[in-house]
Write a protein that holds these residues in place. Structure first.
Motif, PDB file in Angstrom:
ATOM      1  N   ALA A  87       5.885  -2.342 -10.889  1.00 24.78           N
ATOM      2  CA  ALA A  87       6.770  -3.418 -10.415  1.00 24.78           C
ATOM      3  C   ALA A  87       6.834  -4.570 -11.432  1.00 24.78           C
ATOM      4  O   ALA A  87       7.918  -5.065 -11.749  1.00 24.78           O
ATOM      5  CB  ALA A  87       6.293  -3.937  -9.052  1.00 24.78           C
ATOM      6  N   THR A  88       5.679  -4.974 -11.934  1.00 27.28           N
ATOM      7  CA  THR A  88       5.661  -6.103 -12.876  1.00 27.28           C
ATOM      8  C   THR A  88       6.364  -5.735 -14.177  1.00 27.28           C
ATOM      9  O   THR A  88       7.041  -6.566 -14.795  1.00 27.28           O
ATOM     10  CB  THR A  88       4.207  -6.547 -13.155  1.00 27.28           C
ATOM     11  N   ASP A 127       2.073  -9.028  -0.741  1.00 26.00           N
ATOM     12  CA  ASP A 127       2.104 -10.129   0.232  1.00 26.00           C
ATOM     13  C   ASP A 127       3.200 -11.144  -0.096  1.00 26.00           C
ATOM     14  O   ASP A 127       3.825 -11.698   0.814  1.00 26.00           O
ATOM     15  CB  ASP A 127       0.746 -10.845   0.283  1.00 26.00           C
ATOM     16  N   LYS A 177       0.192  -2.014 -12.924  1.00 29.25           N
ATOM     17  CA  LYS A 177      -0.432  -0.711 -12.614  1.00 29.25           C
ATOM     18  C   LYS A 177       0.563   0.206 -11.917  1.00 29.25           C
ATOM     19  O   LYS A 177       0.607   1.390 -12.179  1.00 29.25           O
ATOM     20  CB  LYS A 177      -1.684  -0.922 -11.761  1.00 29.25           C
ATOM     21  N   TYR A 195      -2.323 -16.514  -5.583  1.00 31.71           N
ATOM     22  CA  TYR A 195      -2.134 -15.766  -6.839  1.00 31.71           C
ATOM     23  C   TYR A 195      -1.450 -16.566  -7.948  1.00 31.71           C
ATOM     24  O   TYR A 195      -1.437 -16.123  -9.090  1.00 31.71           O
ATOM     25  CB  TYR A 195      -1.356 -14.476  -6.563  1.00 31.71           C
ATOM     26  N   SER A 238       3.334  -9.177  -6.026  1.00 33.74           N
ATOM     27  CA  SER A 238       2.302  -8.976  -5.008  1.00 33.74           C
ATOM     28  C   SER A 238       2.972  -8.540  -3.717  1.00 33.74           C
ATOM     29  O   SER A 238       3.980  -9.121  -3.307  1.00 33.74           O
ATOM     30  CB  SER A 238       1.551 -10.304  -4.817  1.00 33.74           C
ATOM     31  N   GLY A 279       6.500  -6.601  -4.445  1.00 34.78           N
ATOM     32  CA  GLY A 279       6.134  -5.443  -5.272  1.00 34.78           C
ATOM     33  C   GLY A 279       6.425  -4.153  -4.529  1.00 34.78           C
ATOM     34  O   GLY A 279       7.223  -4.128  -3.582  1.00 34.78           O
ATOM     35  N   ARG A 280       5.770  -3.103  -4.969  1.00 28.23           N
ATOM     36  CA  ARG A 280       5.941  -1.829  -4.259  1.00 28.23           C
ATOM     37  C   ARG A 280       4.718  -0.968  -4.458  1.00 28.23           C
ATOM     38  O   ARG A 280       3.948  -1.163  -5.387  1.00 28.23           O
ATOM     39  CB  ARG A 280       7.205  -1.109  -4.734  1.00 28.23           C
ATOM     40  N   GLN A 281       4.576  -0.038  -3.576  1.00 31.34           N
ATOM     41  CA  GLN A 281       3.426   0.856  -3.681  1.00 31.34           C
ATOM     42  C   GLN A 281       3.844   2.266  -3.302  1.00 31.34           C
ATOM     43  O   GLN A 281       4.476   2.481  -2.271  1.00 31.34           O
ATOM     44  CB  GLN A 281       2.324   0.362  -2.737  1.00 31.34           C
TER      45      GLN A 281
HETATM   46  C1  LIG Z   1      -4.842  -0.466  -4.277  1.00 28.71           C
HETATM   47  C2  LIG Z   1      -3.872  -1.575  -4.029  1.00 28.71           C
HETATM   48  C3  LIG Z   1      -4.319  -2.824  -3.618  1.00 28.71           C
HETATM   49  C4  LIG Z   1      -3.425  -3.867  -3.359  1.00 28.71           C
HETATM   50  N1  LIG Z   1      -3.882  -5.086  -2.967  1.00 28.71           N
HETATM   51  C5  LIG Z   1      -3.008  -6.110  -2.773  1.00 28.71           C
HETATM   52  C6  LIG Z   1      -3.484  -7.405  -2.372  1.00 28.71           C
HETATM   53  O1  LIG Z   1      -4.683  -7.656  -2.236  1.00 28.71           O
HETATM   54  N2  LIG Z   1      -2.576  -8.386  -2.179  1.00 28.71           N
HETATM   55  C7  LIG Z   1      -1.221  -8.173  -2.353  1.00 28.71           C
HETATM   56  O2  LIG Z   1      -0.448  -9.103  -2.169  1.00 28.71           O
HETATM   57  N3  LIG Z   1      -0.750  -6.958  -2.725  1.00 28.71           N
HETATM   58  C8  LIG Z   1      -1.610  -5.929  -2.934  1.00 28.71           C
HETATM   59  N4  LIG Z   1      -1.141  -4.699  -3.319  1.00 28.71           N
HETATM   60  C9  LIG Z   1       0.310  -4.514  -3.540  1.00 28.71           C
HETATM   61  C10 LIG Z   1       0.650  -4.790  -5.008  1.00 28.71           C
HETATM   62  O3  LIG Z   1       0.665  -6.173  -5.235  1.00 28.71           O
HETATM   63  C11 LIG Z   1       1.986  -4.151  -5.398  1.00 28.71           C
HETATM   64  O4  LIG Z   1       1.800  -2.745  -5.423  1.00 28.71           O
HETATM   65  C12 LIG Z   1       2.529  -4.639  -6.725  1.00 28.71           C
HETATM   66  O5  LIG Z   1       3.704  -3.891  -6.988  1.00 28.71           O
HETATM   67  C13 LIG Z   1       1.524  -4.513  -7.850  1.00 28.71           C
HETATM   68  O6  LIG Z   1       2.125  -4.774  -9.115  1.00 28.71           O
HETATM   69  P1  LIG Z   1       2.344  -3.591 -10.177  1.00 28.71           P
HETATM   70  O7  LIG Z   1       3.226  -2.567  -9.475  1.00 28.71           O
HETATM   71  O8  LIG Z   1       2.994  -4.210 -11.341  1.00 28.71           O
HETATM   72  O9  LIG Z   1       0.994  -3.036 -10.514  1.00 28.71           O
HETATM   73  C14 LIG Z   1      -2.027  -3.645  -3.555  1.00 28.71           C
HETATM   74  C15 LIG Z   1      -1.573  -2.395  -3.990  1.00 28.71           C
HETATM   75  C16 LIG Z   1      -2.464  -1.361  -4.223  1.00 28.71           C
HETATM   76  C17 LIG Z   1      -1.959  -0.033  -4.697  1.00 28.71           C
END
Ligand SMILES: Cc1cc2nc3c(=O)[nH]c(=O)nc-3n(C[C@H](O)[C@H](O)[C@H](O)COP(=O)(O)O)c2cc1C
Length: 157
Positions: free
Chosen positions: A14-15, A91, A11, A105, A89, A126-128
């Motif tokens: 990162a993945t 975490d 989403k 996970y 993730s 990951g990153r946000q």
């Molecule tokens: C709305 C939201 C909820 C998240 N919840 C978790 C979580 O419960 N546990 C965790 O380890 N990371 C959590 N994350 C961090 C994500 O694991 C991280 O953004 C990761 O890069 C997601 O993979 P993607 O970028 O491929 O989607 C969250 C991130 C967002 C934006």
């Protein structure tokens, strides 16, 4: 021909980036023929897995859950293909939370698939980003590259 599929769902990106790093290493260092497909966007291309010797499944994690597309994809019978699984993730990228995240996970998720045996698994960071600003970034390309090298050895054995 030793063909490998990397099927990912992401989403925040990162993945997807991890899938590309893994693909790059499998191709250049191990001379594997690799397809990288998005579990949401490339559904048609993912309908016939007969041509692949190995399948790498990758997913992000949000709100305590591995994304549904990956959970659904893992339900199928992979026969004698070598299957690997990784998550990105937030975490898992935090050393103080890595063990817990890996259990939740990776280990616990895979335990739901009775017939599935994996040859390699890992939980990466990951990153946000929010409104263009980085909220956190513990994405670690070096760790992903190292895992891809171990994976390459296993997939070419
Ligand atoms: C709305 C939201 C909820 C998240 N919840 C978790 C979580 O419960 N546990 C965790 O380890 N990371 C959590 N994350 C961090 C994500 O694991 C991280 O953004 C990761 O890069 C997601 O993979 P993607 O970028 O491929 O989607 C969250 C991130 C967002 C934006």
């Amino acid at each position: 021909m030793n063909k490998t599929l990397i099927a990912y769902t992401s989403k925040g990106g990162a993945t997807k980036e991890a899938a590309q790093i893994i693909s790059g290493i499998l191709k250049t260092k191990y001379e594997l023929d690799v397809d990288v497909f998005d579990l949401r966007k490339d559904k048609k291309k993912l309908s016939n897995l007969a041509q692949y010797n190995s399948v790498v499944v990758g997913s992000g994690v949000r709100s305590g859950k591995v994304y549904n597309e990956a959970l659904d994809f893992l339900k199928q019978d992979f026969g004698d293909k070598k299957v690997a699984f990784f998550v990105c993730s937030g975490d898992a990228g935090d050393p103080t939370k890595y063990e817990e995240a890996h259990t939740k996970y990776v280990t616990d998720v895979l335990a739901n698939y009775a017939g599935l045996k994996t040859v390699a698994t890992e939980a990466f960071g990951g990153r946000q980003k929010m409104l263009g600003r980085t909220v956190f970034n513990n994405f670690n390309p070096d760790k992903i590259s190292k895992w891809a090298e171990t994976l390459g050895t296993v997939l070419t054995e």
